[in-house]
Design a protein around this motif. Sequence first.
Motif, PDB file in Angstrom:
ATOM      1  N   ASN A   1       0.830  -1.209   0.000  1.00 30.49           N
ATOM      2  CA  ASN A   1       0.000   0.000   0.000  1.00 30.49           C
ATOM      3  C   ASN A   1       0.865   1.260   0.000  1.00 30.49           C
ATOM      4  O   ASN A   1       1.811   1.355   0.782  1.00 30.49           O
ATOM      5  CB  ASN A   1      -0.897   0.011   1.243  1.00 30.49           C
ATOM      6  N   VAL A   2       0.509   2.186  -0.868  1.00 30.34           N
ATOM      7  CA  VAL A   2       1.241   3.457  -0.905  1.00 30.34           C
ATOM      8  C   VAL A   2       0.642   4.468   0.066  1.00 30.34           C
ATOM      9  O   VAL A   2       1.199   5.546   0.260  1.00 30.34           O
ATOM     10  CB  VAL A   2       1.281   4.039  -2.330  1.00 30.34           C
ATOM     11  N   ASP A   3      -0.491   4.115   0.680  1.00 29.00           N
ATOM     12  CA  ASP A   3      -1.123   4.965   1.679  1.00 29.00           C
ATOM     13  C   ASP A   3      -2.030   4.075   2.524  1.00 29.00           C
ATOM     14  O   ASP A   3      -2.241   2.895   2.209  1.00 29.00           O
ATOM     15  CB  ASP A   3      -1.927   6.091   1.014  1.00 29.00           C
ATOM     16  N   SER A   4      -2.559   4.625   3.597  1.00 30.13           N
ATOM     17  CA  SER A   4      -3.496   3.918   4.453  1.00 30.13           C
ATOM     18  C   SER A   4      -4.460   4.943   5.038  1.00 30.13           C
ATOM     19  O   SER A   4      -4.253   6.153   4.902  1.00 30.13           O
ATOM     20  CB  SER A   4      -2.765   3.155   5.558  1.00 30.13           C
ATOM     21  N   SER A   5      -5.526   4.479   5.693  1.00 26.64           N
ATOM     22  CA  SER A   5      -6.572   5.394   6.157  1.00 26.64           C
ATOM     23  C   SER A   5      -6.038   6.426   7.142  1.00 26.64           C
ATOM     24  O   SER A   5      -6.490   7.572   7.155  1.00 26.64           O
ATOM     25  CB  SER A   5      -7.712   4.596   6.791  1.00 26.64           C
ATOM     26  N   ASP A   6      -5.083   6.030   7.969  1.00 28.23           N
ATOM     27  CA  ASP A   6      -4.480   6.988   8.903  1.00 28.23           C
ATOM     28  C   ASP A   6      -3.146   7.519   8.399  1.00 28.23           C
ATOM     29  O   ASP A   6      -2.463   8.261   9.104  1.00 28.23           O
ATOM     30  CB  ASP A   6      -4.302   6.362  10.282  1.00 28.23           C
ATOM     31  N   HIS A   7      -2.768   7.100   7.192  1.00 25.73           N
ATOM     32  CA  HIS A   7      -1.531   7.541   6.525  1.00 25.73           C
ATOM     33  C   HIS A   7      -0.279   7.076   7.272  1.00 25.73           C
ATOM     34  O   HIS A   7       0.810   7.580   7.020  1.00 25.73           O
ATOM     35  CB  HIS A   7      -1.522   9.059   6.351  1.00 25.73           C
ATOM     36  N   LYS A   8      -0.445   6.087   8.161  1.00 27.14           N
ATOM     37  CA  LYS A   8       0.671   5.548   8.940  1.00 27.14           C
ATOM     38  C   LYS A   8       0.741   4.030   8.908  1.00 27.14           C
ATOM     39  O   LYS A   8       1.828   3.461   9.041  1.00 27.14           O
ATOM     40  CB  LYS A   8       0.548   5.982  10.412  1.00 27.14           C
ATOM     41  N   SER A   9      -0.411   3.364   8.785  1.00 27.34           N
ATOM     42  CA  SER A   9      -0.470   1.918   8.997  1.00 27.34           C
ATOM     43  C   SER A   9       0.230   1.108   7.927  1.00 27.34           C
ATOM     44  O   SER A   9       0.460  -0.092   8.123  1.00 27.34           O
ATOM     45  CB  SER A   9      -1.935   1.476   9.108  1.00 27.34           C
ATOM     46  N   HIS A  10       0.560   1.696   6.801  1.00 29.87           N
ATOM     47  CA  HIS A  10       1.271   0.968   5.744  1.00 29.87           C
ATOM     48  C   HIS A  10       2.781   0.993   5.954  1.00 29.87           C
ATOM     49  O   HIS A  10       3.527   0.376   5.182  1.00 29.87           O
ATOM     50  CB  HIS A  10       0.920   1.543   4.377  1.00 29.87           C
ATOM     51  N   VAL A  11       3.239   1.711   6.985  1.00 28.23           N
ATOM     52  CA  VAL A  11       4.667   1.813   7.290  1.00 28.23           C
ATOM     53  C   VAL A  11       4.881   1.569   8.780  1.00 28.23           C
ATOM     54  O   VAL A  11       3.942   1.605   9.584  1.00 28.23           O
ATOM     55  CB  VAL A  11       5.252   3.183   6.881  1.00 28.23           C
ATOM     56  N   SER A  12       6.127   1.342   9.151  1.00 31.41           N
ATOM     57  CA  SER A  12       6.457   1.086  10.542  1.00 31.41           C
ATOM     58  C   SER A  12       7.896   1.517  10.807  1.00 31.41           C
ATOM     59  O   SER A  12       8.720   1.588   9.886  1.00 31.41           O
ATOM     60  CB  SER A  12       6.292  -0.400  10.864  1.00 31.41           C
ATOM     61  N   PHE A  13       8.197   1.790  12.056  1.00 33.28           N
ATOM     62  CA  PHE A  13       9.575   2.015  12.456  1.00 33.28           C
ATOM     63  C   PHE A  13      10.278   0.662  12.561  1.00 33.28           C
ATOM     64  O   PHE A  13       9.634  -0.377  12.786  1.00 33.28           O
ATOM     65  CB  PHE A  13       9.636   2.759  13.785  1.00 33.28           C
ATOM     66  N   PRO A  14      11.593   0.633  12.432  1.00 28.13           N
ATOM     67  CA  PRO A  14      12.313  -0.644  12.531  1.00 28.13           C
ATOM     68  C   PRO A  14      12.262  -1.222  13.935  1.00 28.13           C
ATOM     69  O   PRO A  14      11.767  -0.581  14.874  1.00 28.13           O
ATOM     70  CB  PRO A  14      13.736  -0.271  12.100  1.00 28.13           C
ATOM     71  N   SER A  15      12.798  -2.407  14.089  1.00 32.30           N
ATOM     72  CA  SER A  15      12.637  -3.173  15.321  1.00 32.30           C
ATOM     73  C   SER A  15      13.207  -2.504  16.554  1.00 32.30           C
ATOM     74  O   SER A  15      12.707  -2.694  17.661  1.00 32.30           O
ATOM     75  CB  SER A  15      13.282  -4.558  15.146  1.00 32.30           C
ATOM     76  N   GLY A  16      14.262  -1.717  16.401  1.00 36.53           N
ATOM     77  CA  GLY A  16      14.912  -1.105  17.554  1.00 36.53           C
ATOM     78  C   GLY A  16      14.467   0.294  17.870  1.00 36.53           C
ATOM     79  O   GLY A  16      14.987   0.924  18.791  1.00 36.53           O
ATOM     80  N   GLY A  17      13.526   0.851  17.123  1.00 36.41           N
ATOM     81  CA  GLY A  17      13.096   2.225  17.348  1.00 36.41           C
ATOM     82  C   GLY A  17      13.209   3.048  16.086  1.00 36.41           C
ATOM     83  O   GLY A  17      13.485   2.521  15.002  1.00 36.41           O
ATOM     84  N   PRO A  18      13.022   4.356  16.189  1.00 32.00           N
ATOM     85  CA  PRO A  18      12.996   5.201  14.991  1.00 32.00           C
ATOM     86  C   PRO A  18      14.271   5.179  14.162  1.00 32.00           C
ATOM     87  O   PRO A  18      14.231   5.418  12.949  1.00 32.00           O
ATOM     88  CB  PRO A  18      12.751   6.605  15.557  1.00 32.00           C
ATOM     89  N   ASP A  19      15.439   4.903  14.803  1.00 35.04           N
ATOM     90  CA  ASP A  19      16.698   5.026  14.079  1.00 35.04           C
ATOM     91  C   ASP A  19      17.599   3.813  14.246  1.00 35.04           C
ATOM     92  O   ASP A  19      18.808   3.908  14.065  1.00 35.04           O
ATOM     93  CB  ASP A  19      17.438   6.292  14.522  1.00 35.04           C
TER      94      ASP A  19
END
Length: 632
Positions: A186-204
């Motif tokens: 998905n290139v987008d989602s209803s909340d514009h966040k659910s199609h992406v995630s931060f990596p396993s250890g946090g934002p960086d």
Amino acid sequence: MFSSLSFALIALMVASTTHAYWLMGINNFIASERMDPIVSPNQVSSHAHTIFGGSNFGFNVTSAQLRASKCTSVPIPQDHSNYWFPHLYFQWKNGSFSSLSGGAVVYYLFSDTPGTTTAFPENFRMITGDPSLRTYNASSYAQQAVTFLCLNFDGTSTRFNQLPAQECPSGVRAQINFPMCWDGKNVDSSDHKSHVSFPSGGPDSGTCGGAFPITLPRVFMEVYWASNDFDSVRSQAMNPSQPFVYANGDPTGYSYHADFYNGWDIPTLQKAVDNCHCNPYGDPTCCVDAGIFDFDQKTQCHITPQVDEVVLGTLPKLPGNNPVTYTAGTPPPSTAAPPAILSPPTAYTGSSPPPGACTLSGGAAIVPSASGYGYTGCYVDGSPRTLSNTIQPATKNVESCLALCKSAGYKYCGLEYGGECYGANSLSGSGRGETDDGRCSMACTGAPNELCGGPDGLSFYTLGGSVNITQSCTRSATVGGAAVAPPPPVSSPVIVSTSTKTTSTTSSTSTSSKTTSSVKTTTSSSKVNLGTGNTSSSSSSHPTASSSVKVTTSTSSSTSHTTTSTPPPSGSSGQEEIEVYTTTVVQQVYMCPVPTSSSVTTTTSSKAATPTPMKAYRRHASAASKFYGRQF
């Protein structure tokens, strides 16, 4: 739109164990408006954003339309993406707001191994952060992605999870990470966040996997705010300990957020993340030399307004009349009538919009001529003043100021900060000539329908000159929610409505002289951990090395500890330590004069004996931002 200010990066040093990256200081912001094509397509959004990137930004966008932009304010011309975030304001004790000046730097971080990172796909978009938050959850990766640095280039900077409740000698840096793991579908989602995630250890730090197996470039954005411009008037703020408020009404900073819409030439981005590993300092020029992409730090890119509303300068309320609240949740919708949508926007790369381009006329507008003077542009003021003679008492509209200049025999005349009047027969000081950065956006105190300059901005007039100001705007009949057509694959998006009206004013133009100046600079170096924002600094005459110094890190619970910057060990979580070099100049703050009599007098002093409330502003930037030679 924005004056030059401090805090950009010139070079940096990354430990050999960290991922590859490049960084780019943007050339300028293209607009500040209540627009958000991701969250609020086809309508005026709830709060004001500042935008940079491709000029085809509009109420609806696609990747193809962005790639067809006439220009981009990102220095890599193959990147026509748009990036935007809420604007920051100072709230005065009387409830009014003044916008802050700012600049931005963007990092692209990715794996050293070719084929590991995937370029953003067509029409990909995402947001990071949550506009409704007013509290901090330390376990939330999304909130860990937002930090603030209280900058002090003399040696100690402090990291916060919220807007710093203290003076920051070198300004405030808002830092935010975007998610880098994608579901691959998905290139987008209803909340514009659910199609992406931060990596396993946090934002960086950490890796992508599970439901989000695709690794994208990690976008890390720093926005530099010249909060130190207001240090001398903090006592006049609604909340002197922390006087700044985001455009969505947030005085805490926990709601800080940012948006991204992909406008890259995708093959170029893929080639870059596979092959742009040649410089350990994040300097993109080695990738330019390798033919991966181009780099242009000279071209400024702007678009004319698309919302009939002034959002910069000093305002009686936040754009959209958003209430300032410390309570979490979405504030109730404004009962104020939304402004009209303007069409069509025009992209331009020069110092001012082309003849016939639509400019704001709702409320205050330019007075083309009076008393034999013609308007010749918005001028950056400096110290000493560009126009050396102060006319007292301060006038309340353009016509009275020009009449007083005429009686005093001045060739040049200008208005600043809502009605201060200045005149001279020659230009002086560090004024840098015409600008189109929006600083001349204040209404006259005695004529709300006239523009009377702004902070560091002169509405500039020349005796005997002619002006040629043609303003022609089409406004939607349905304000705030007109039918909006997506921008065509050219530089001028078109907004459609069923009924329109056109207004125009015309008068005559001339060219005015410009001044230049030089400043003495000093260079300091500092180390910043890209993941935490911890900074240490030292002075240096050459950007070659720095010694480690103390850094105070403040958390939302007001606890602190002291750390020493050291290179991350092999196998660390990927938090990059970087070497920062910043060129600074001395800040000079002056106060506006208080009228002491009704007679007209002129003075040549650039300082007033008695200050007045709400009138402190810069005569020169506190620290001129510089990134590989680019000031913004």
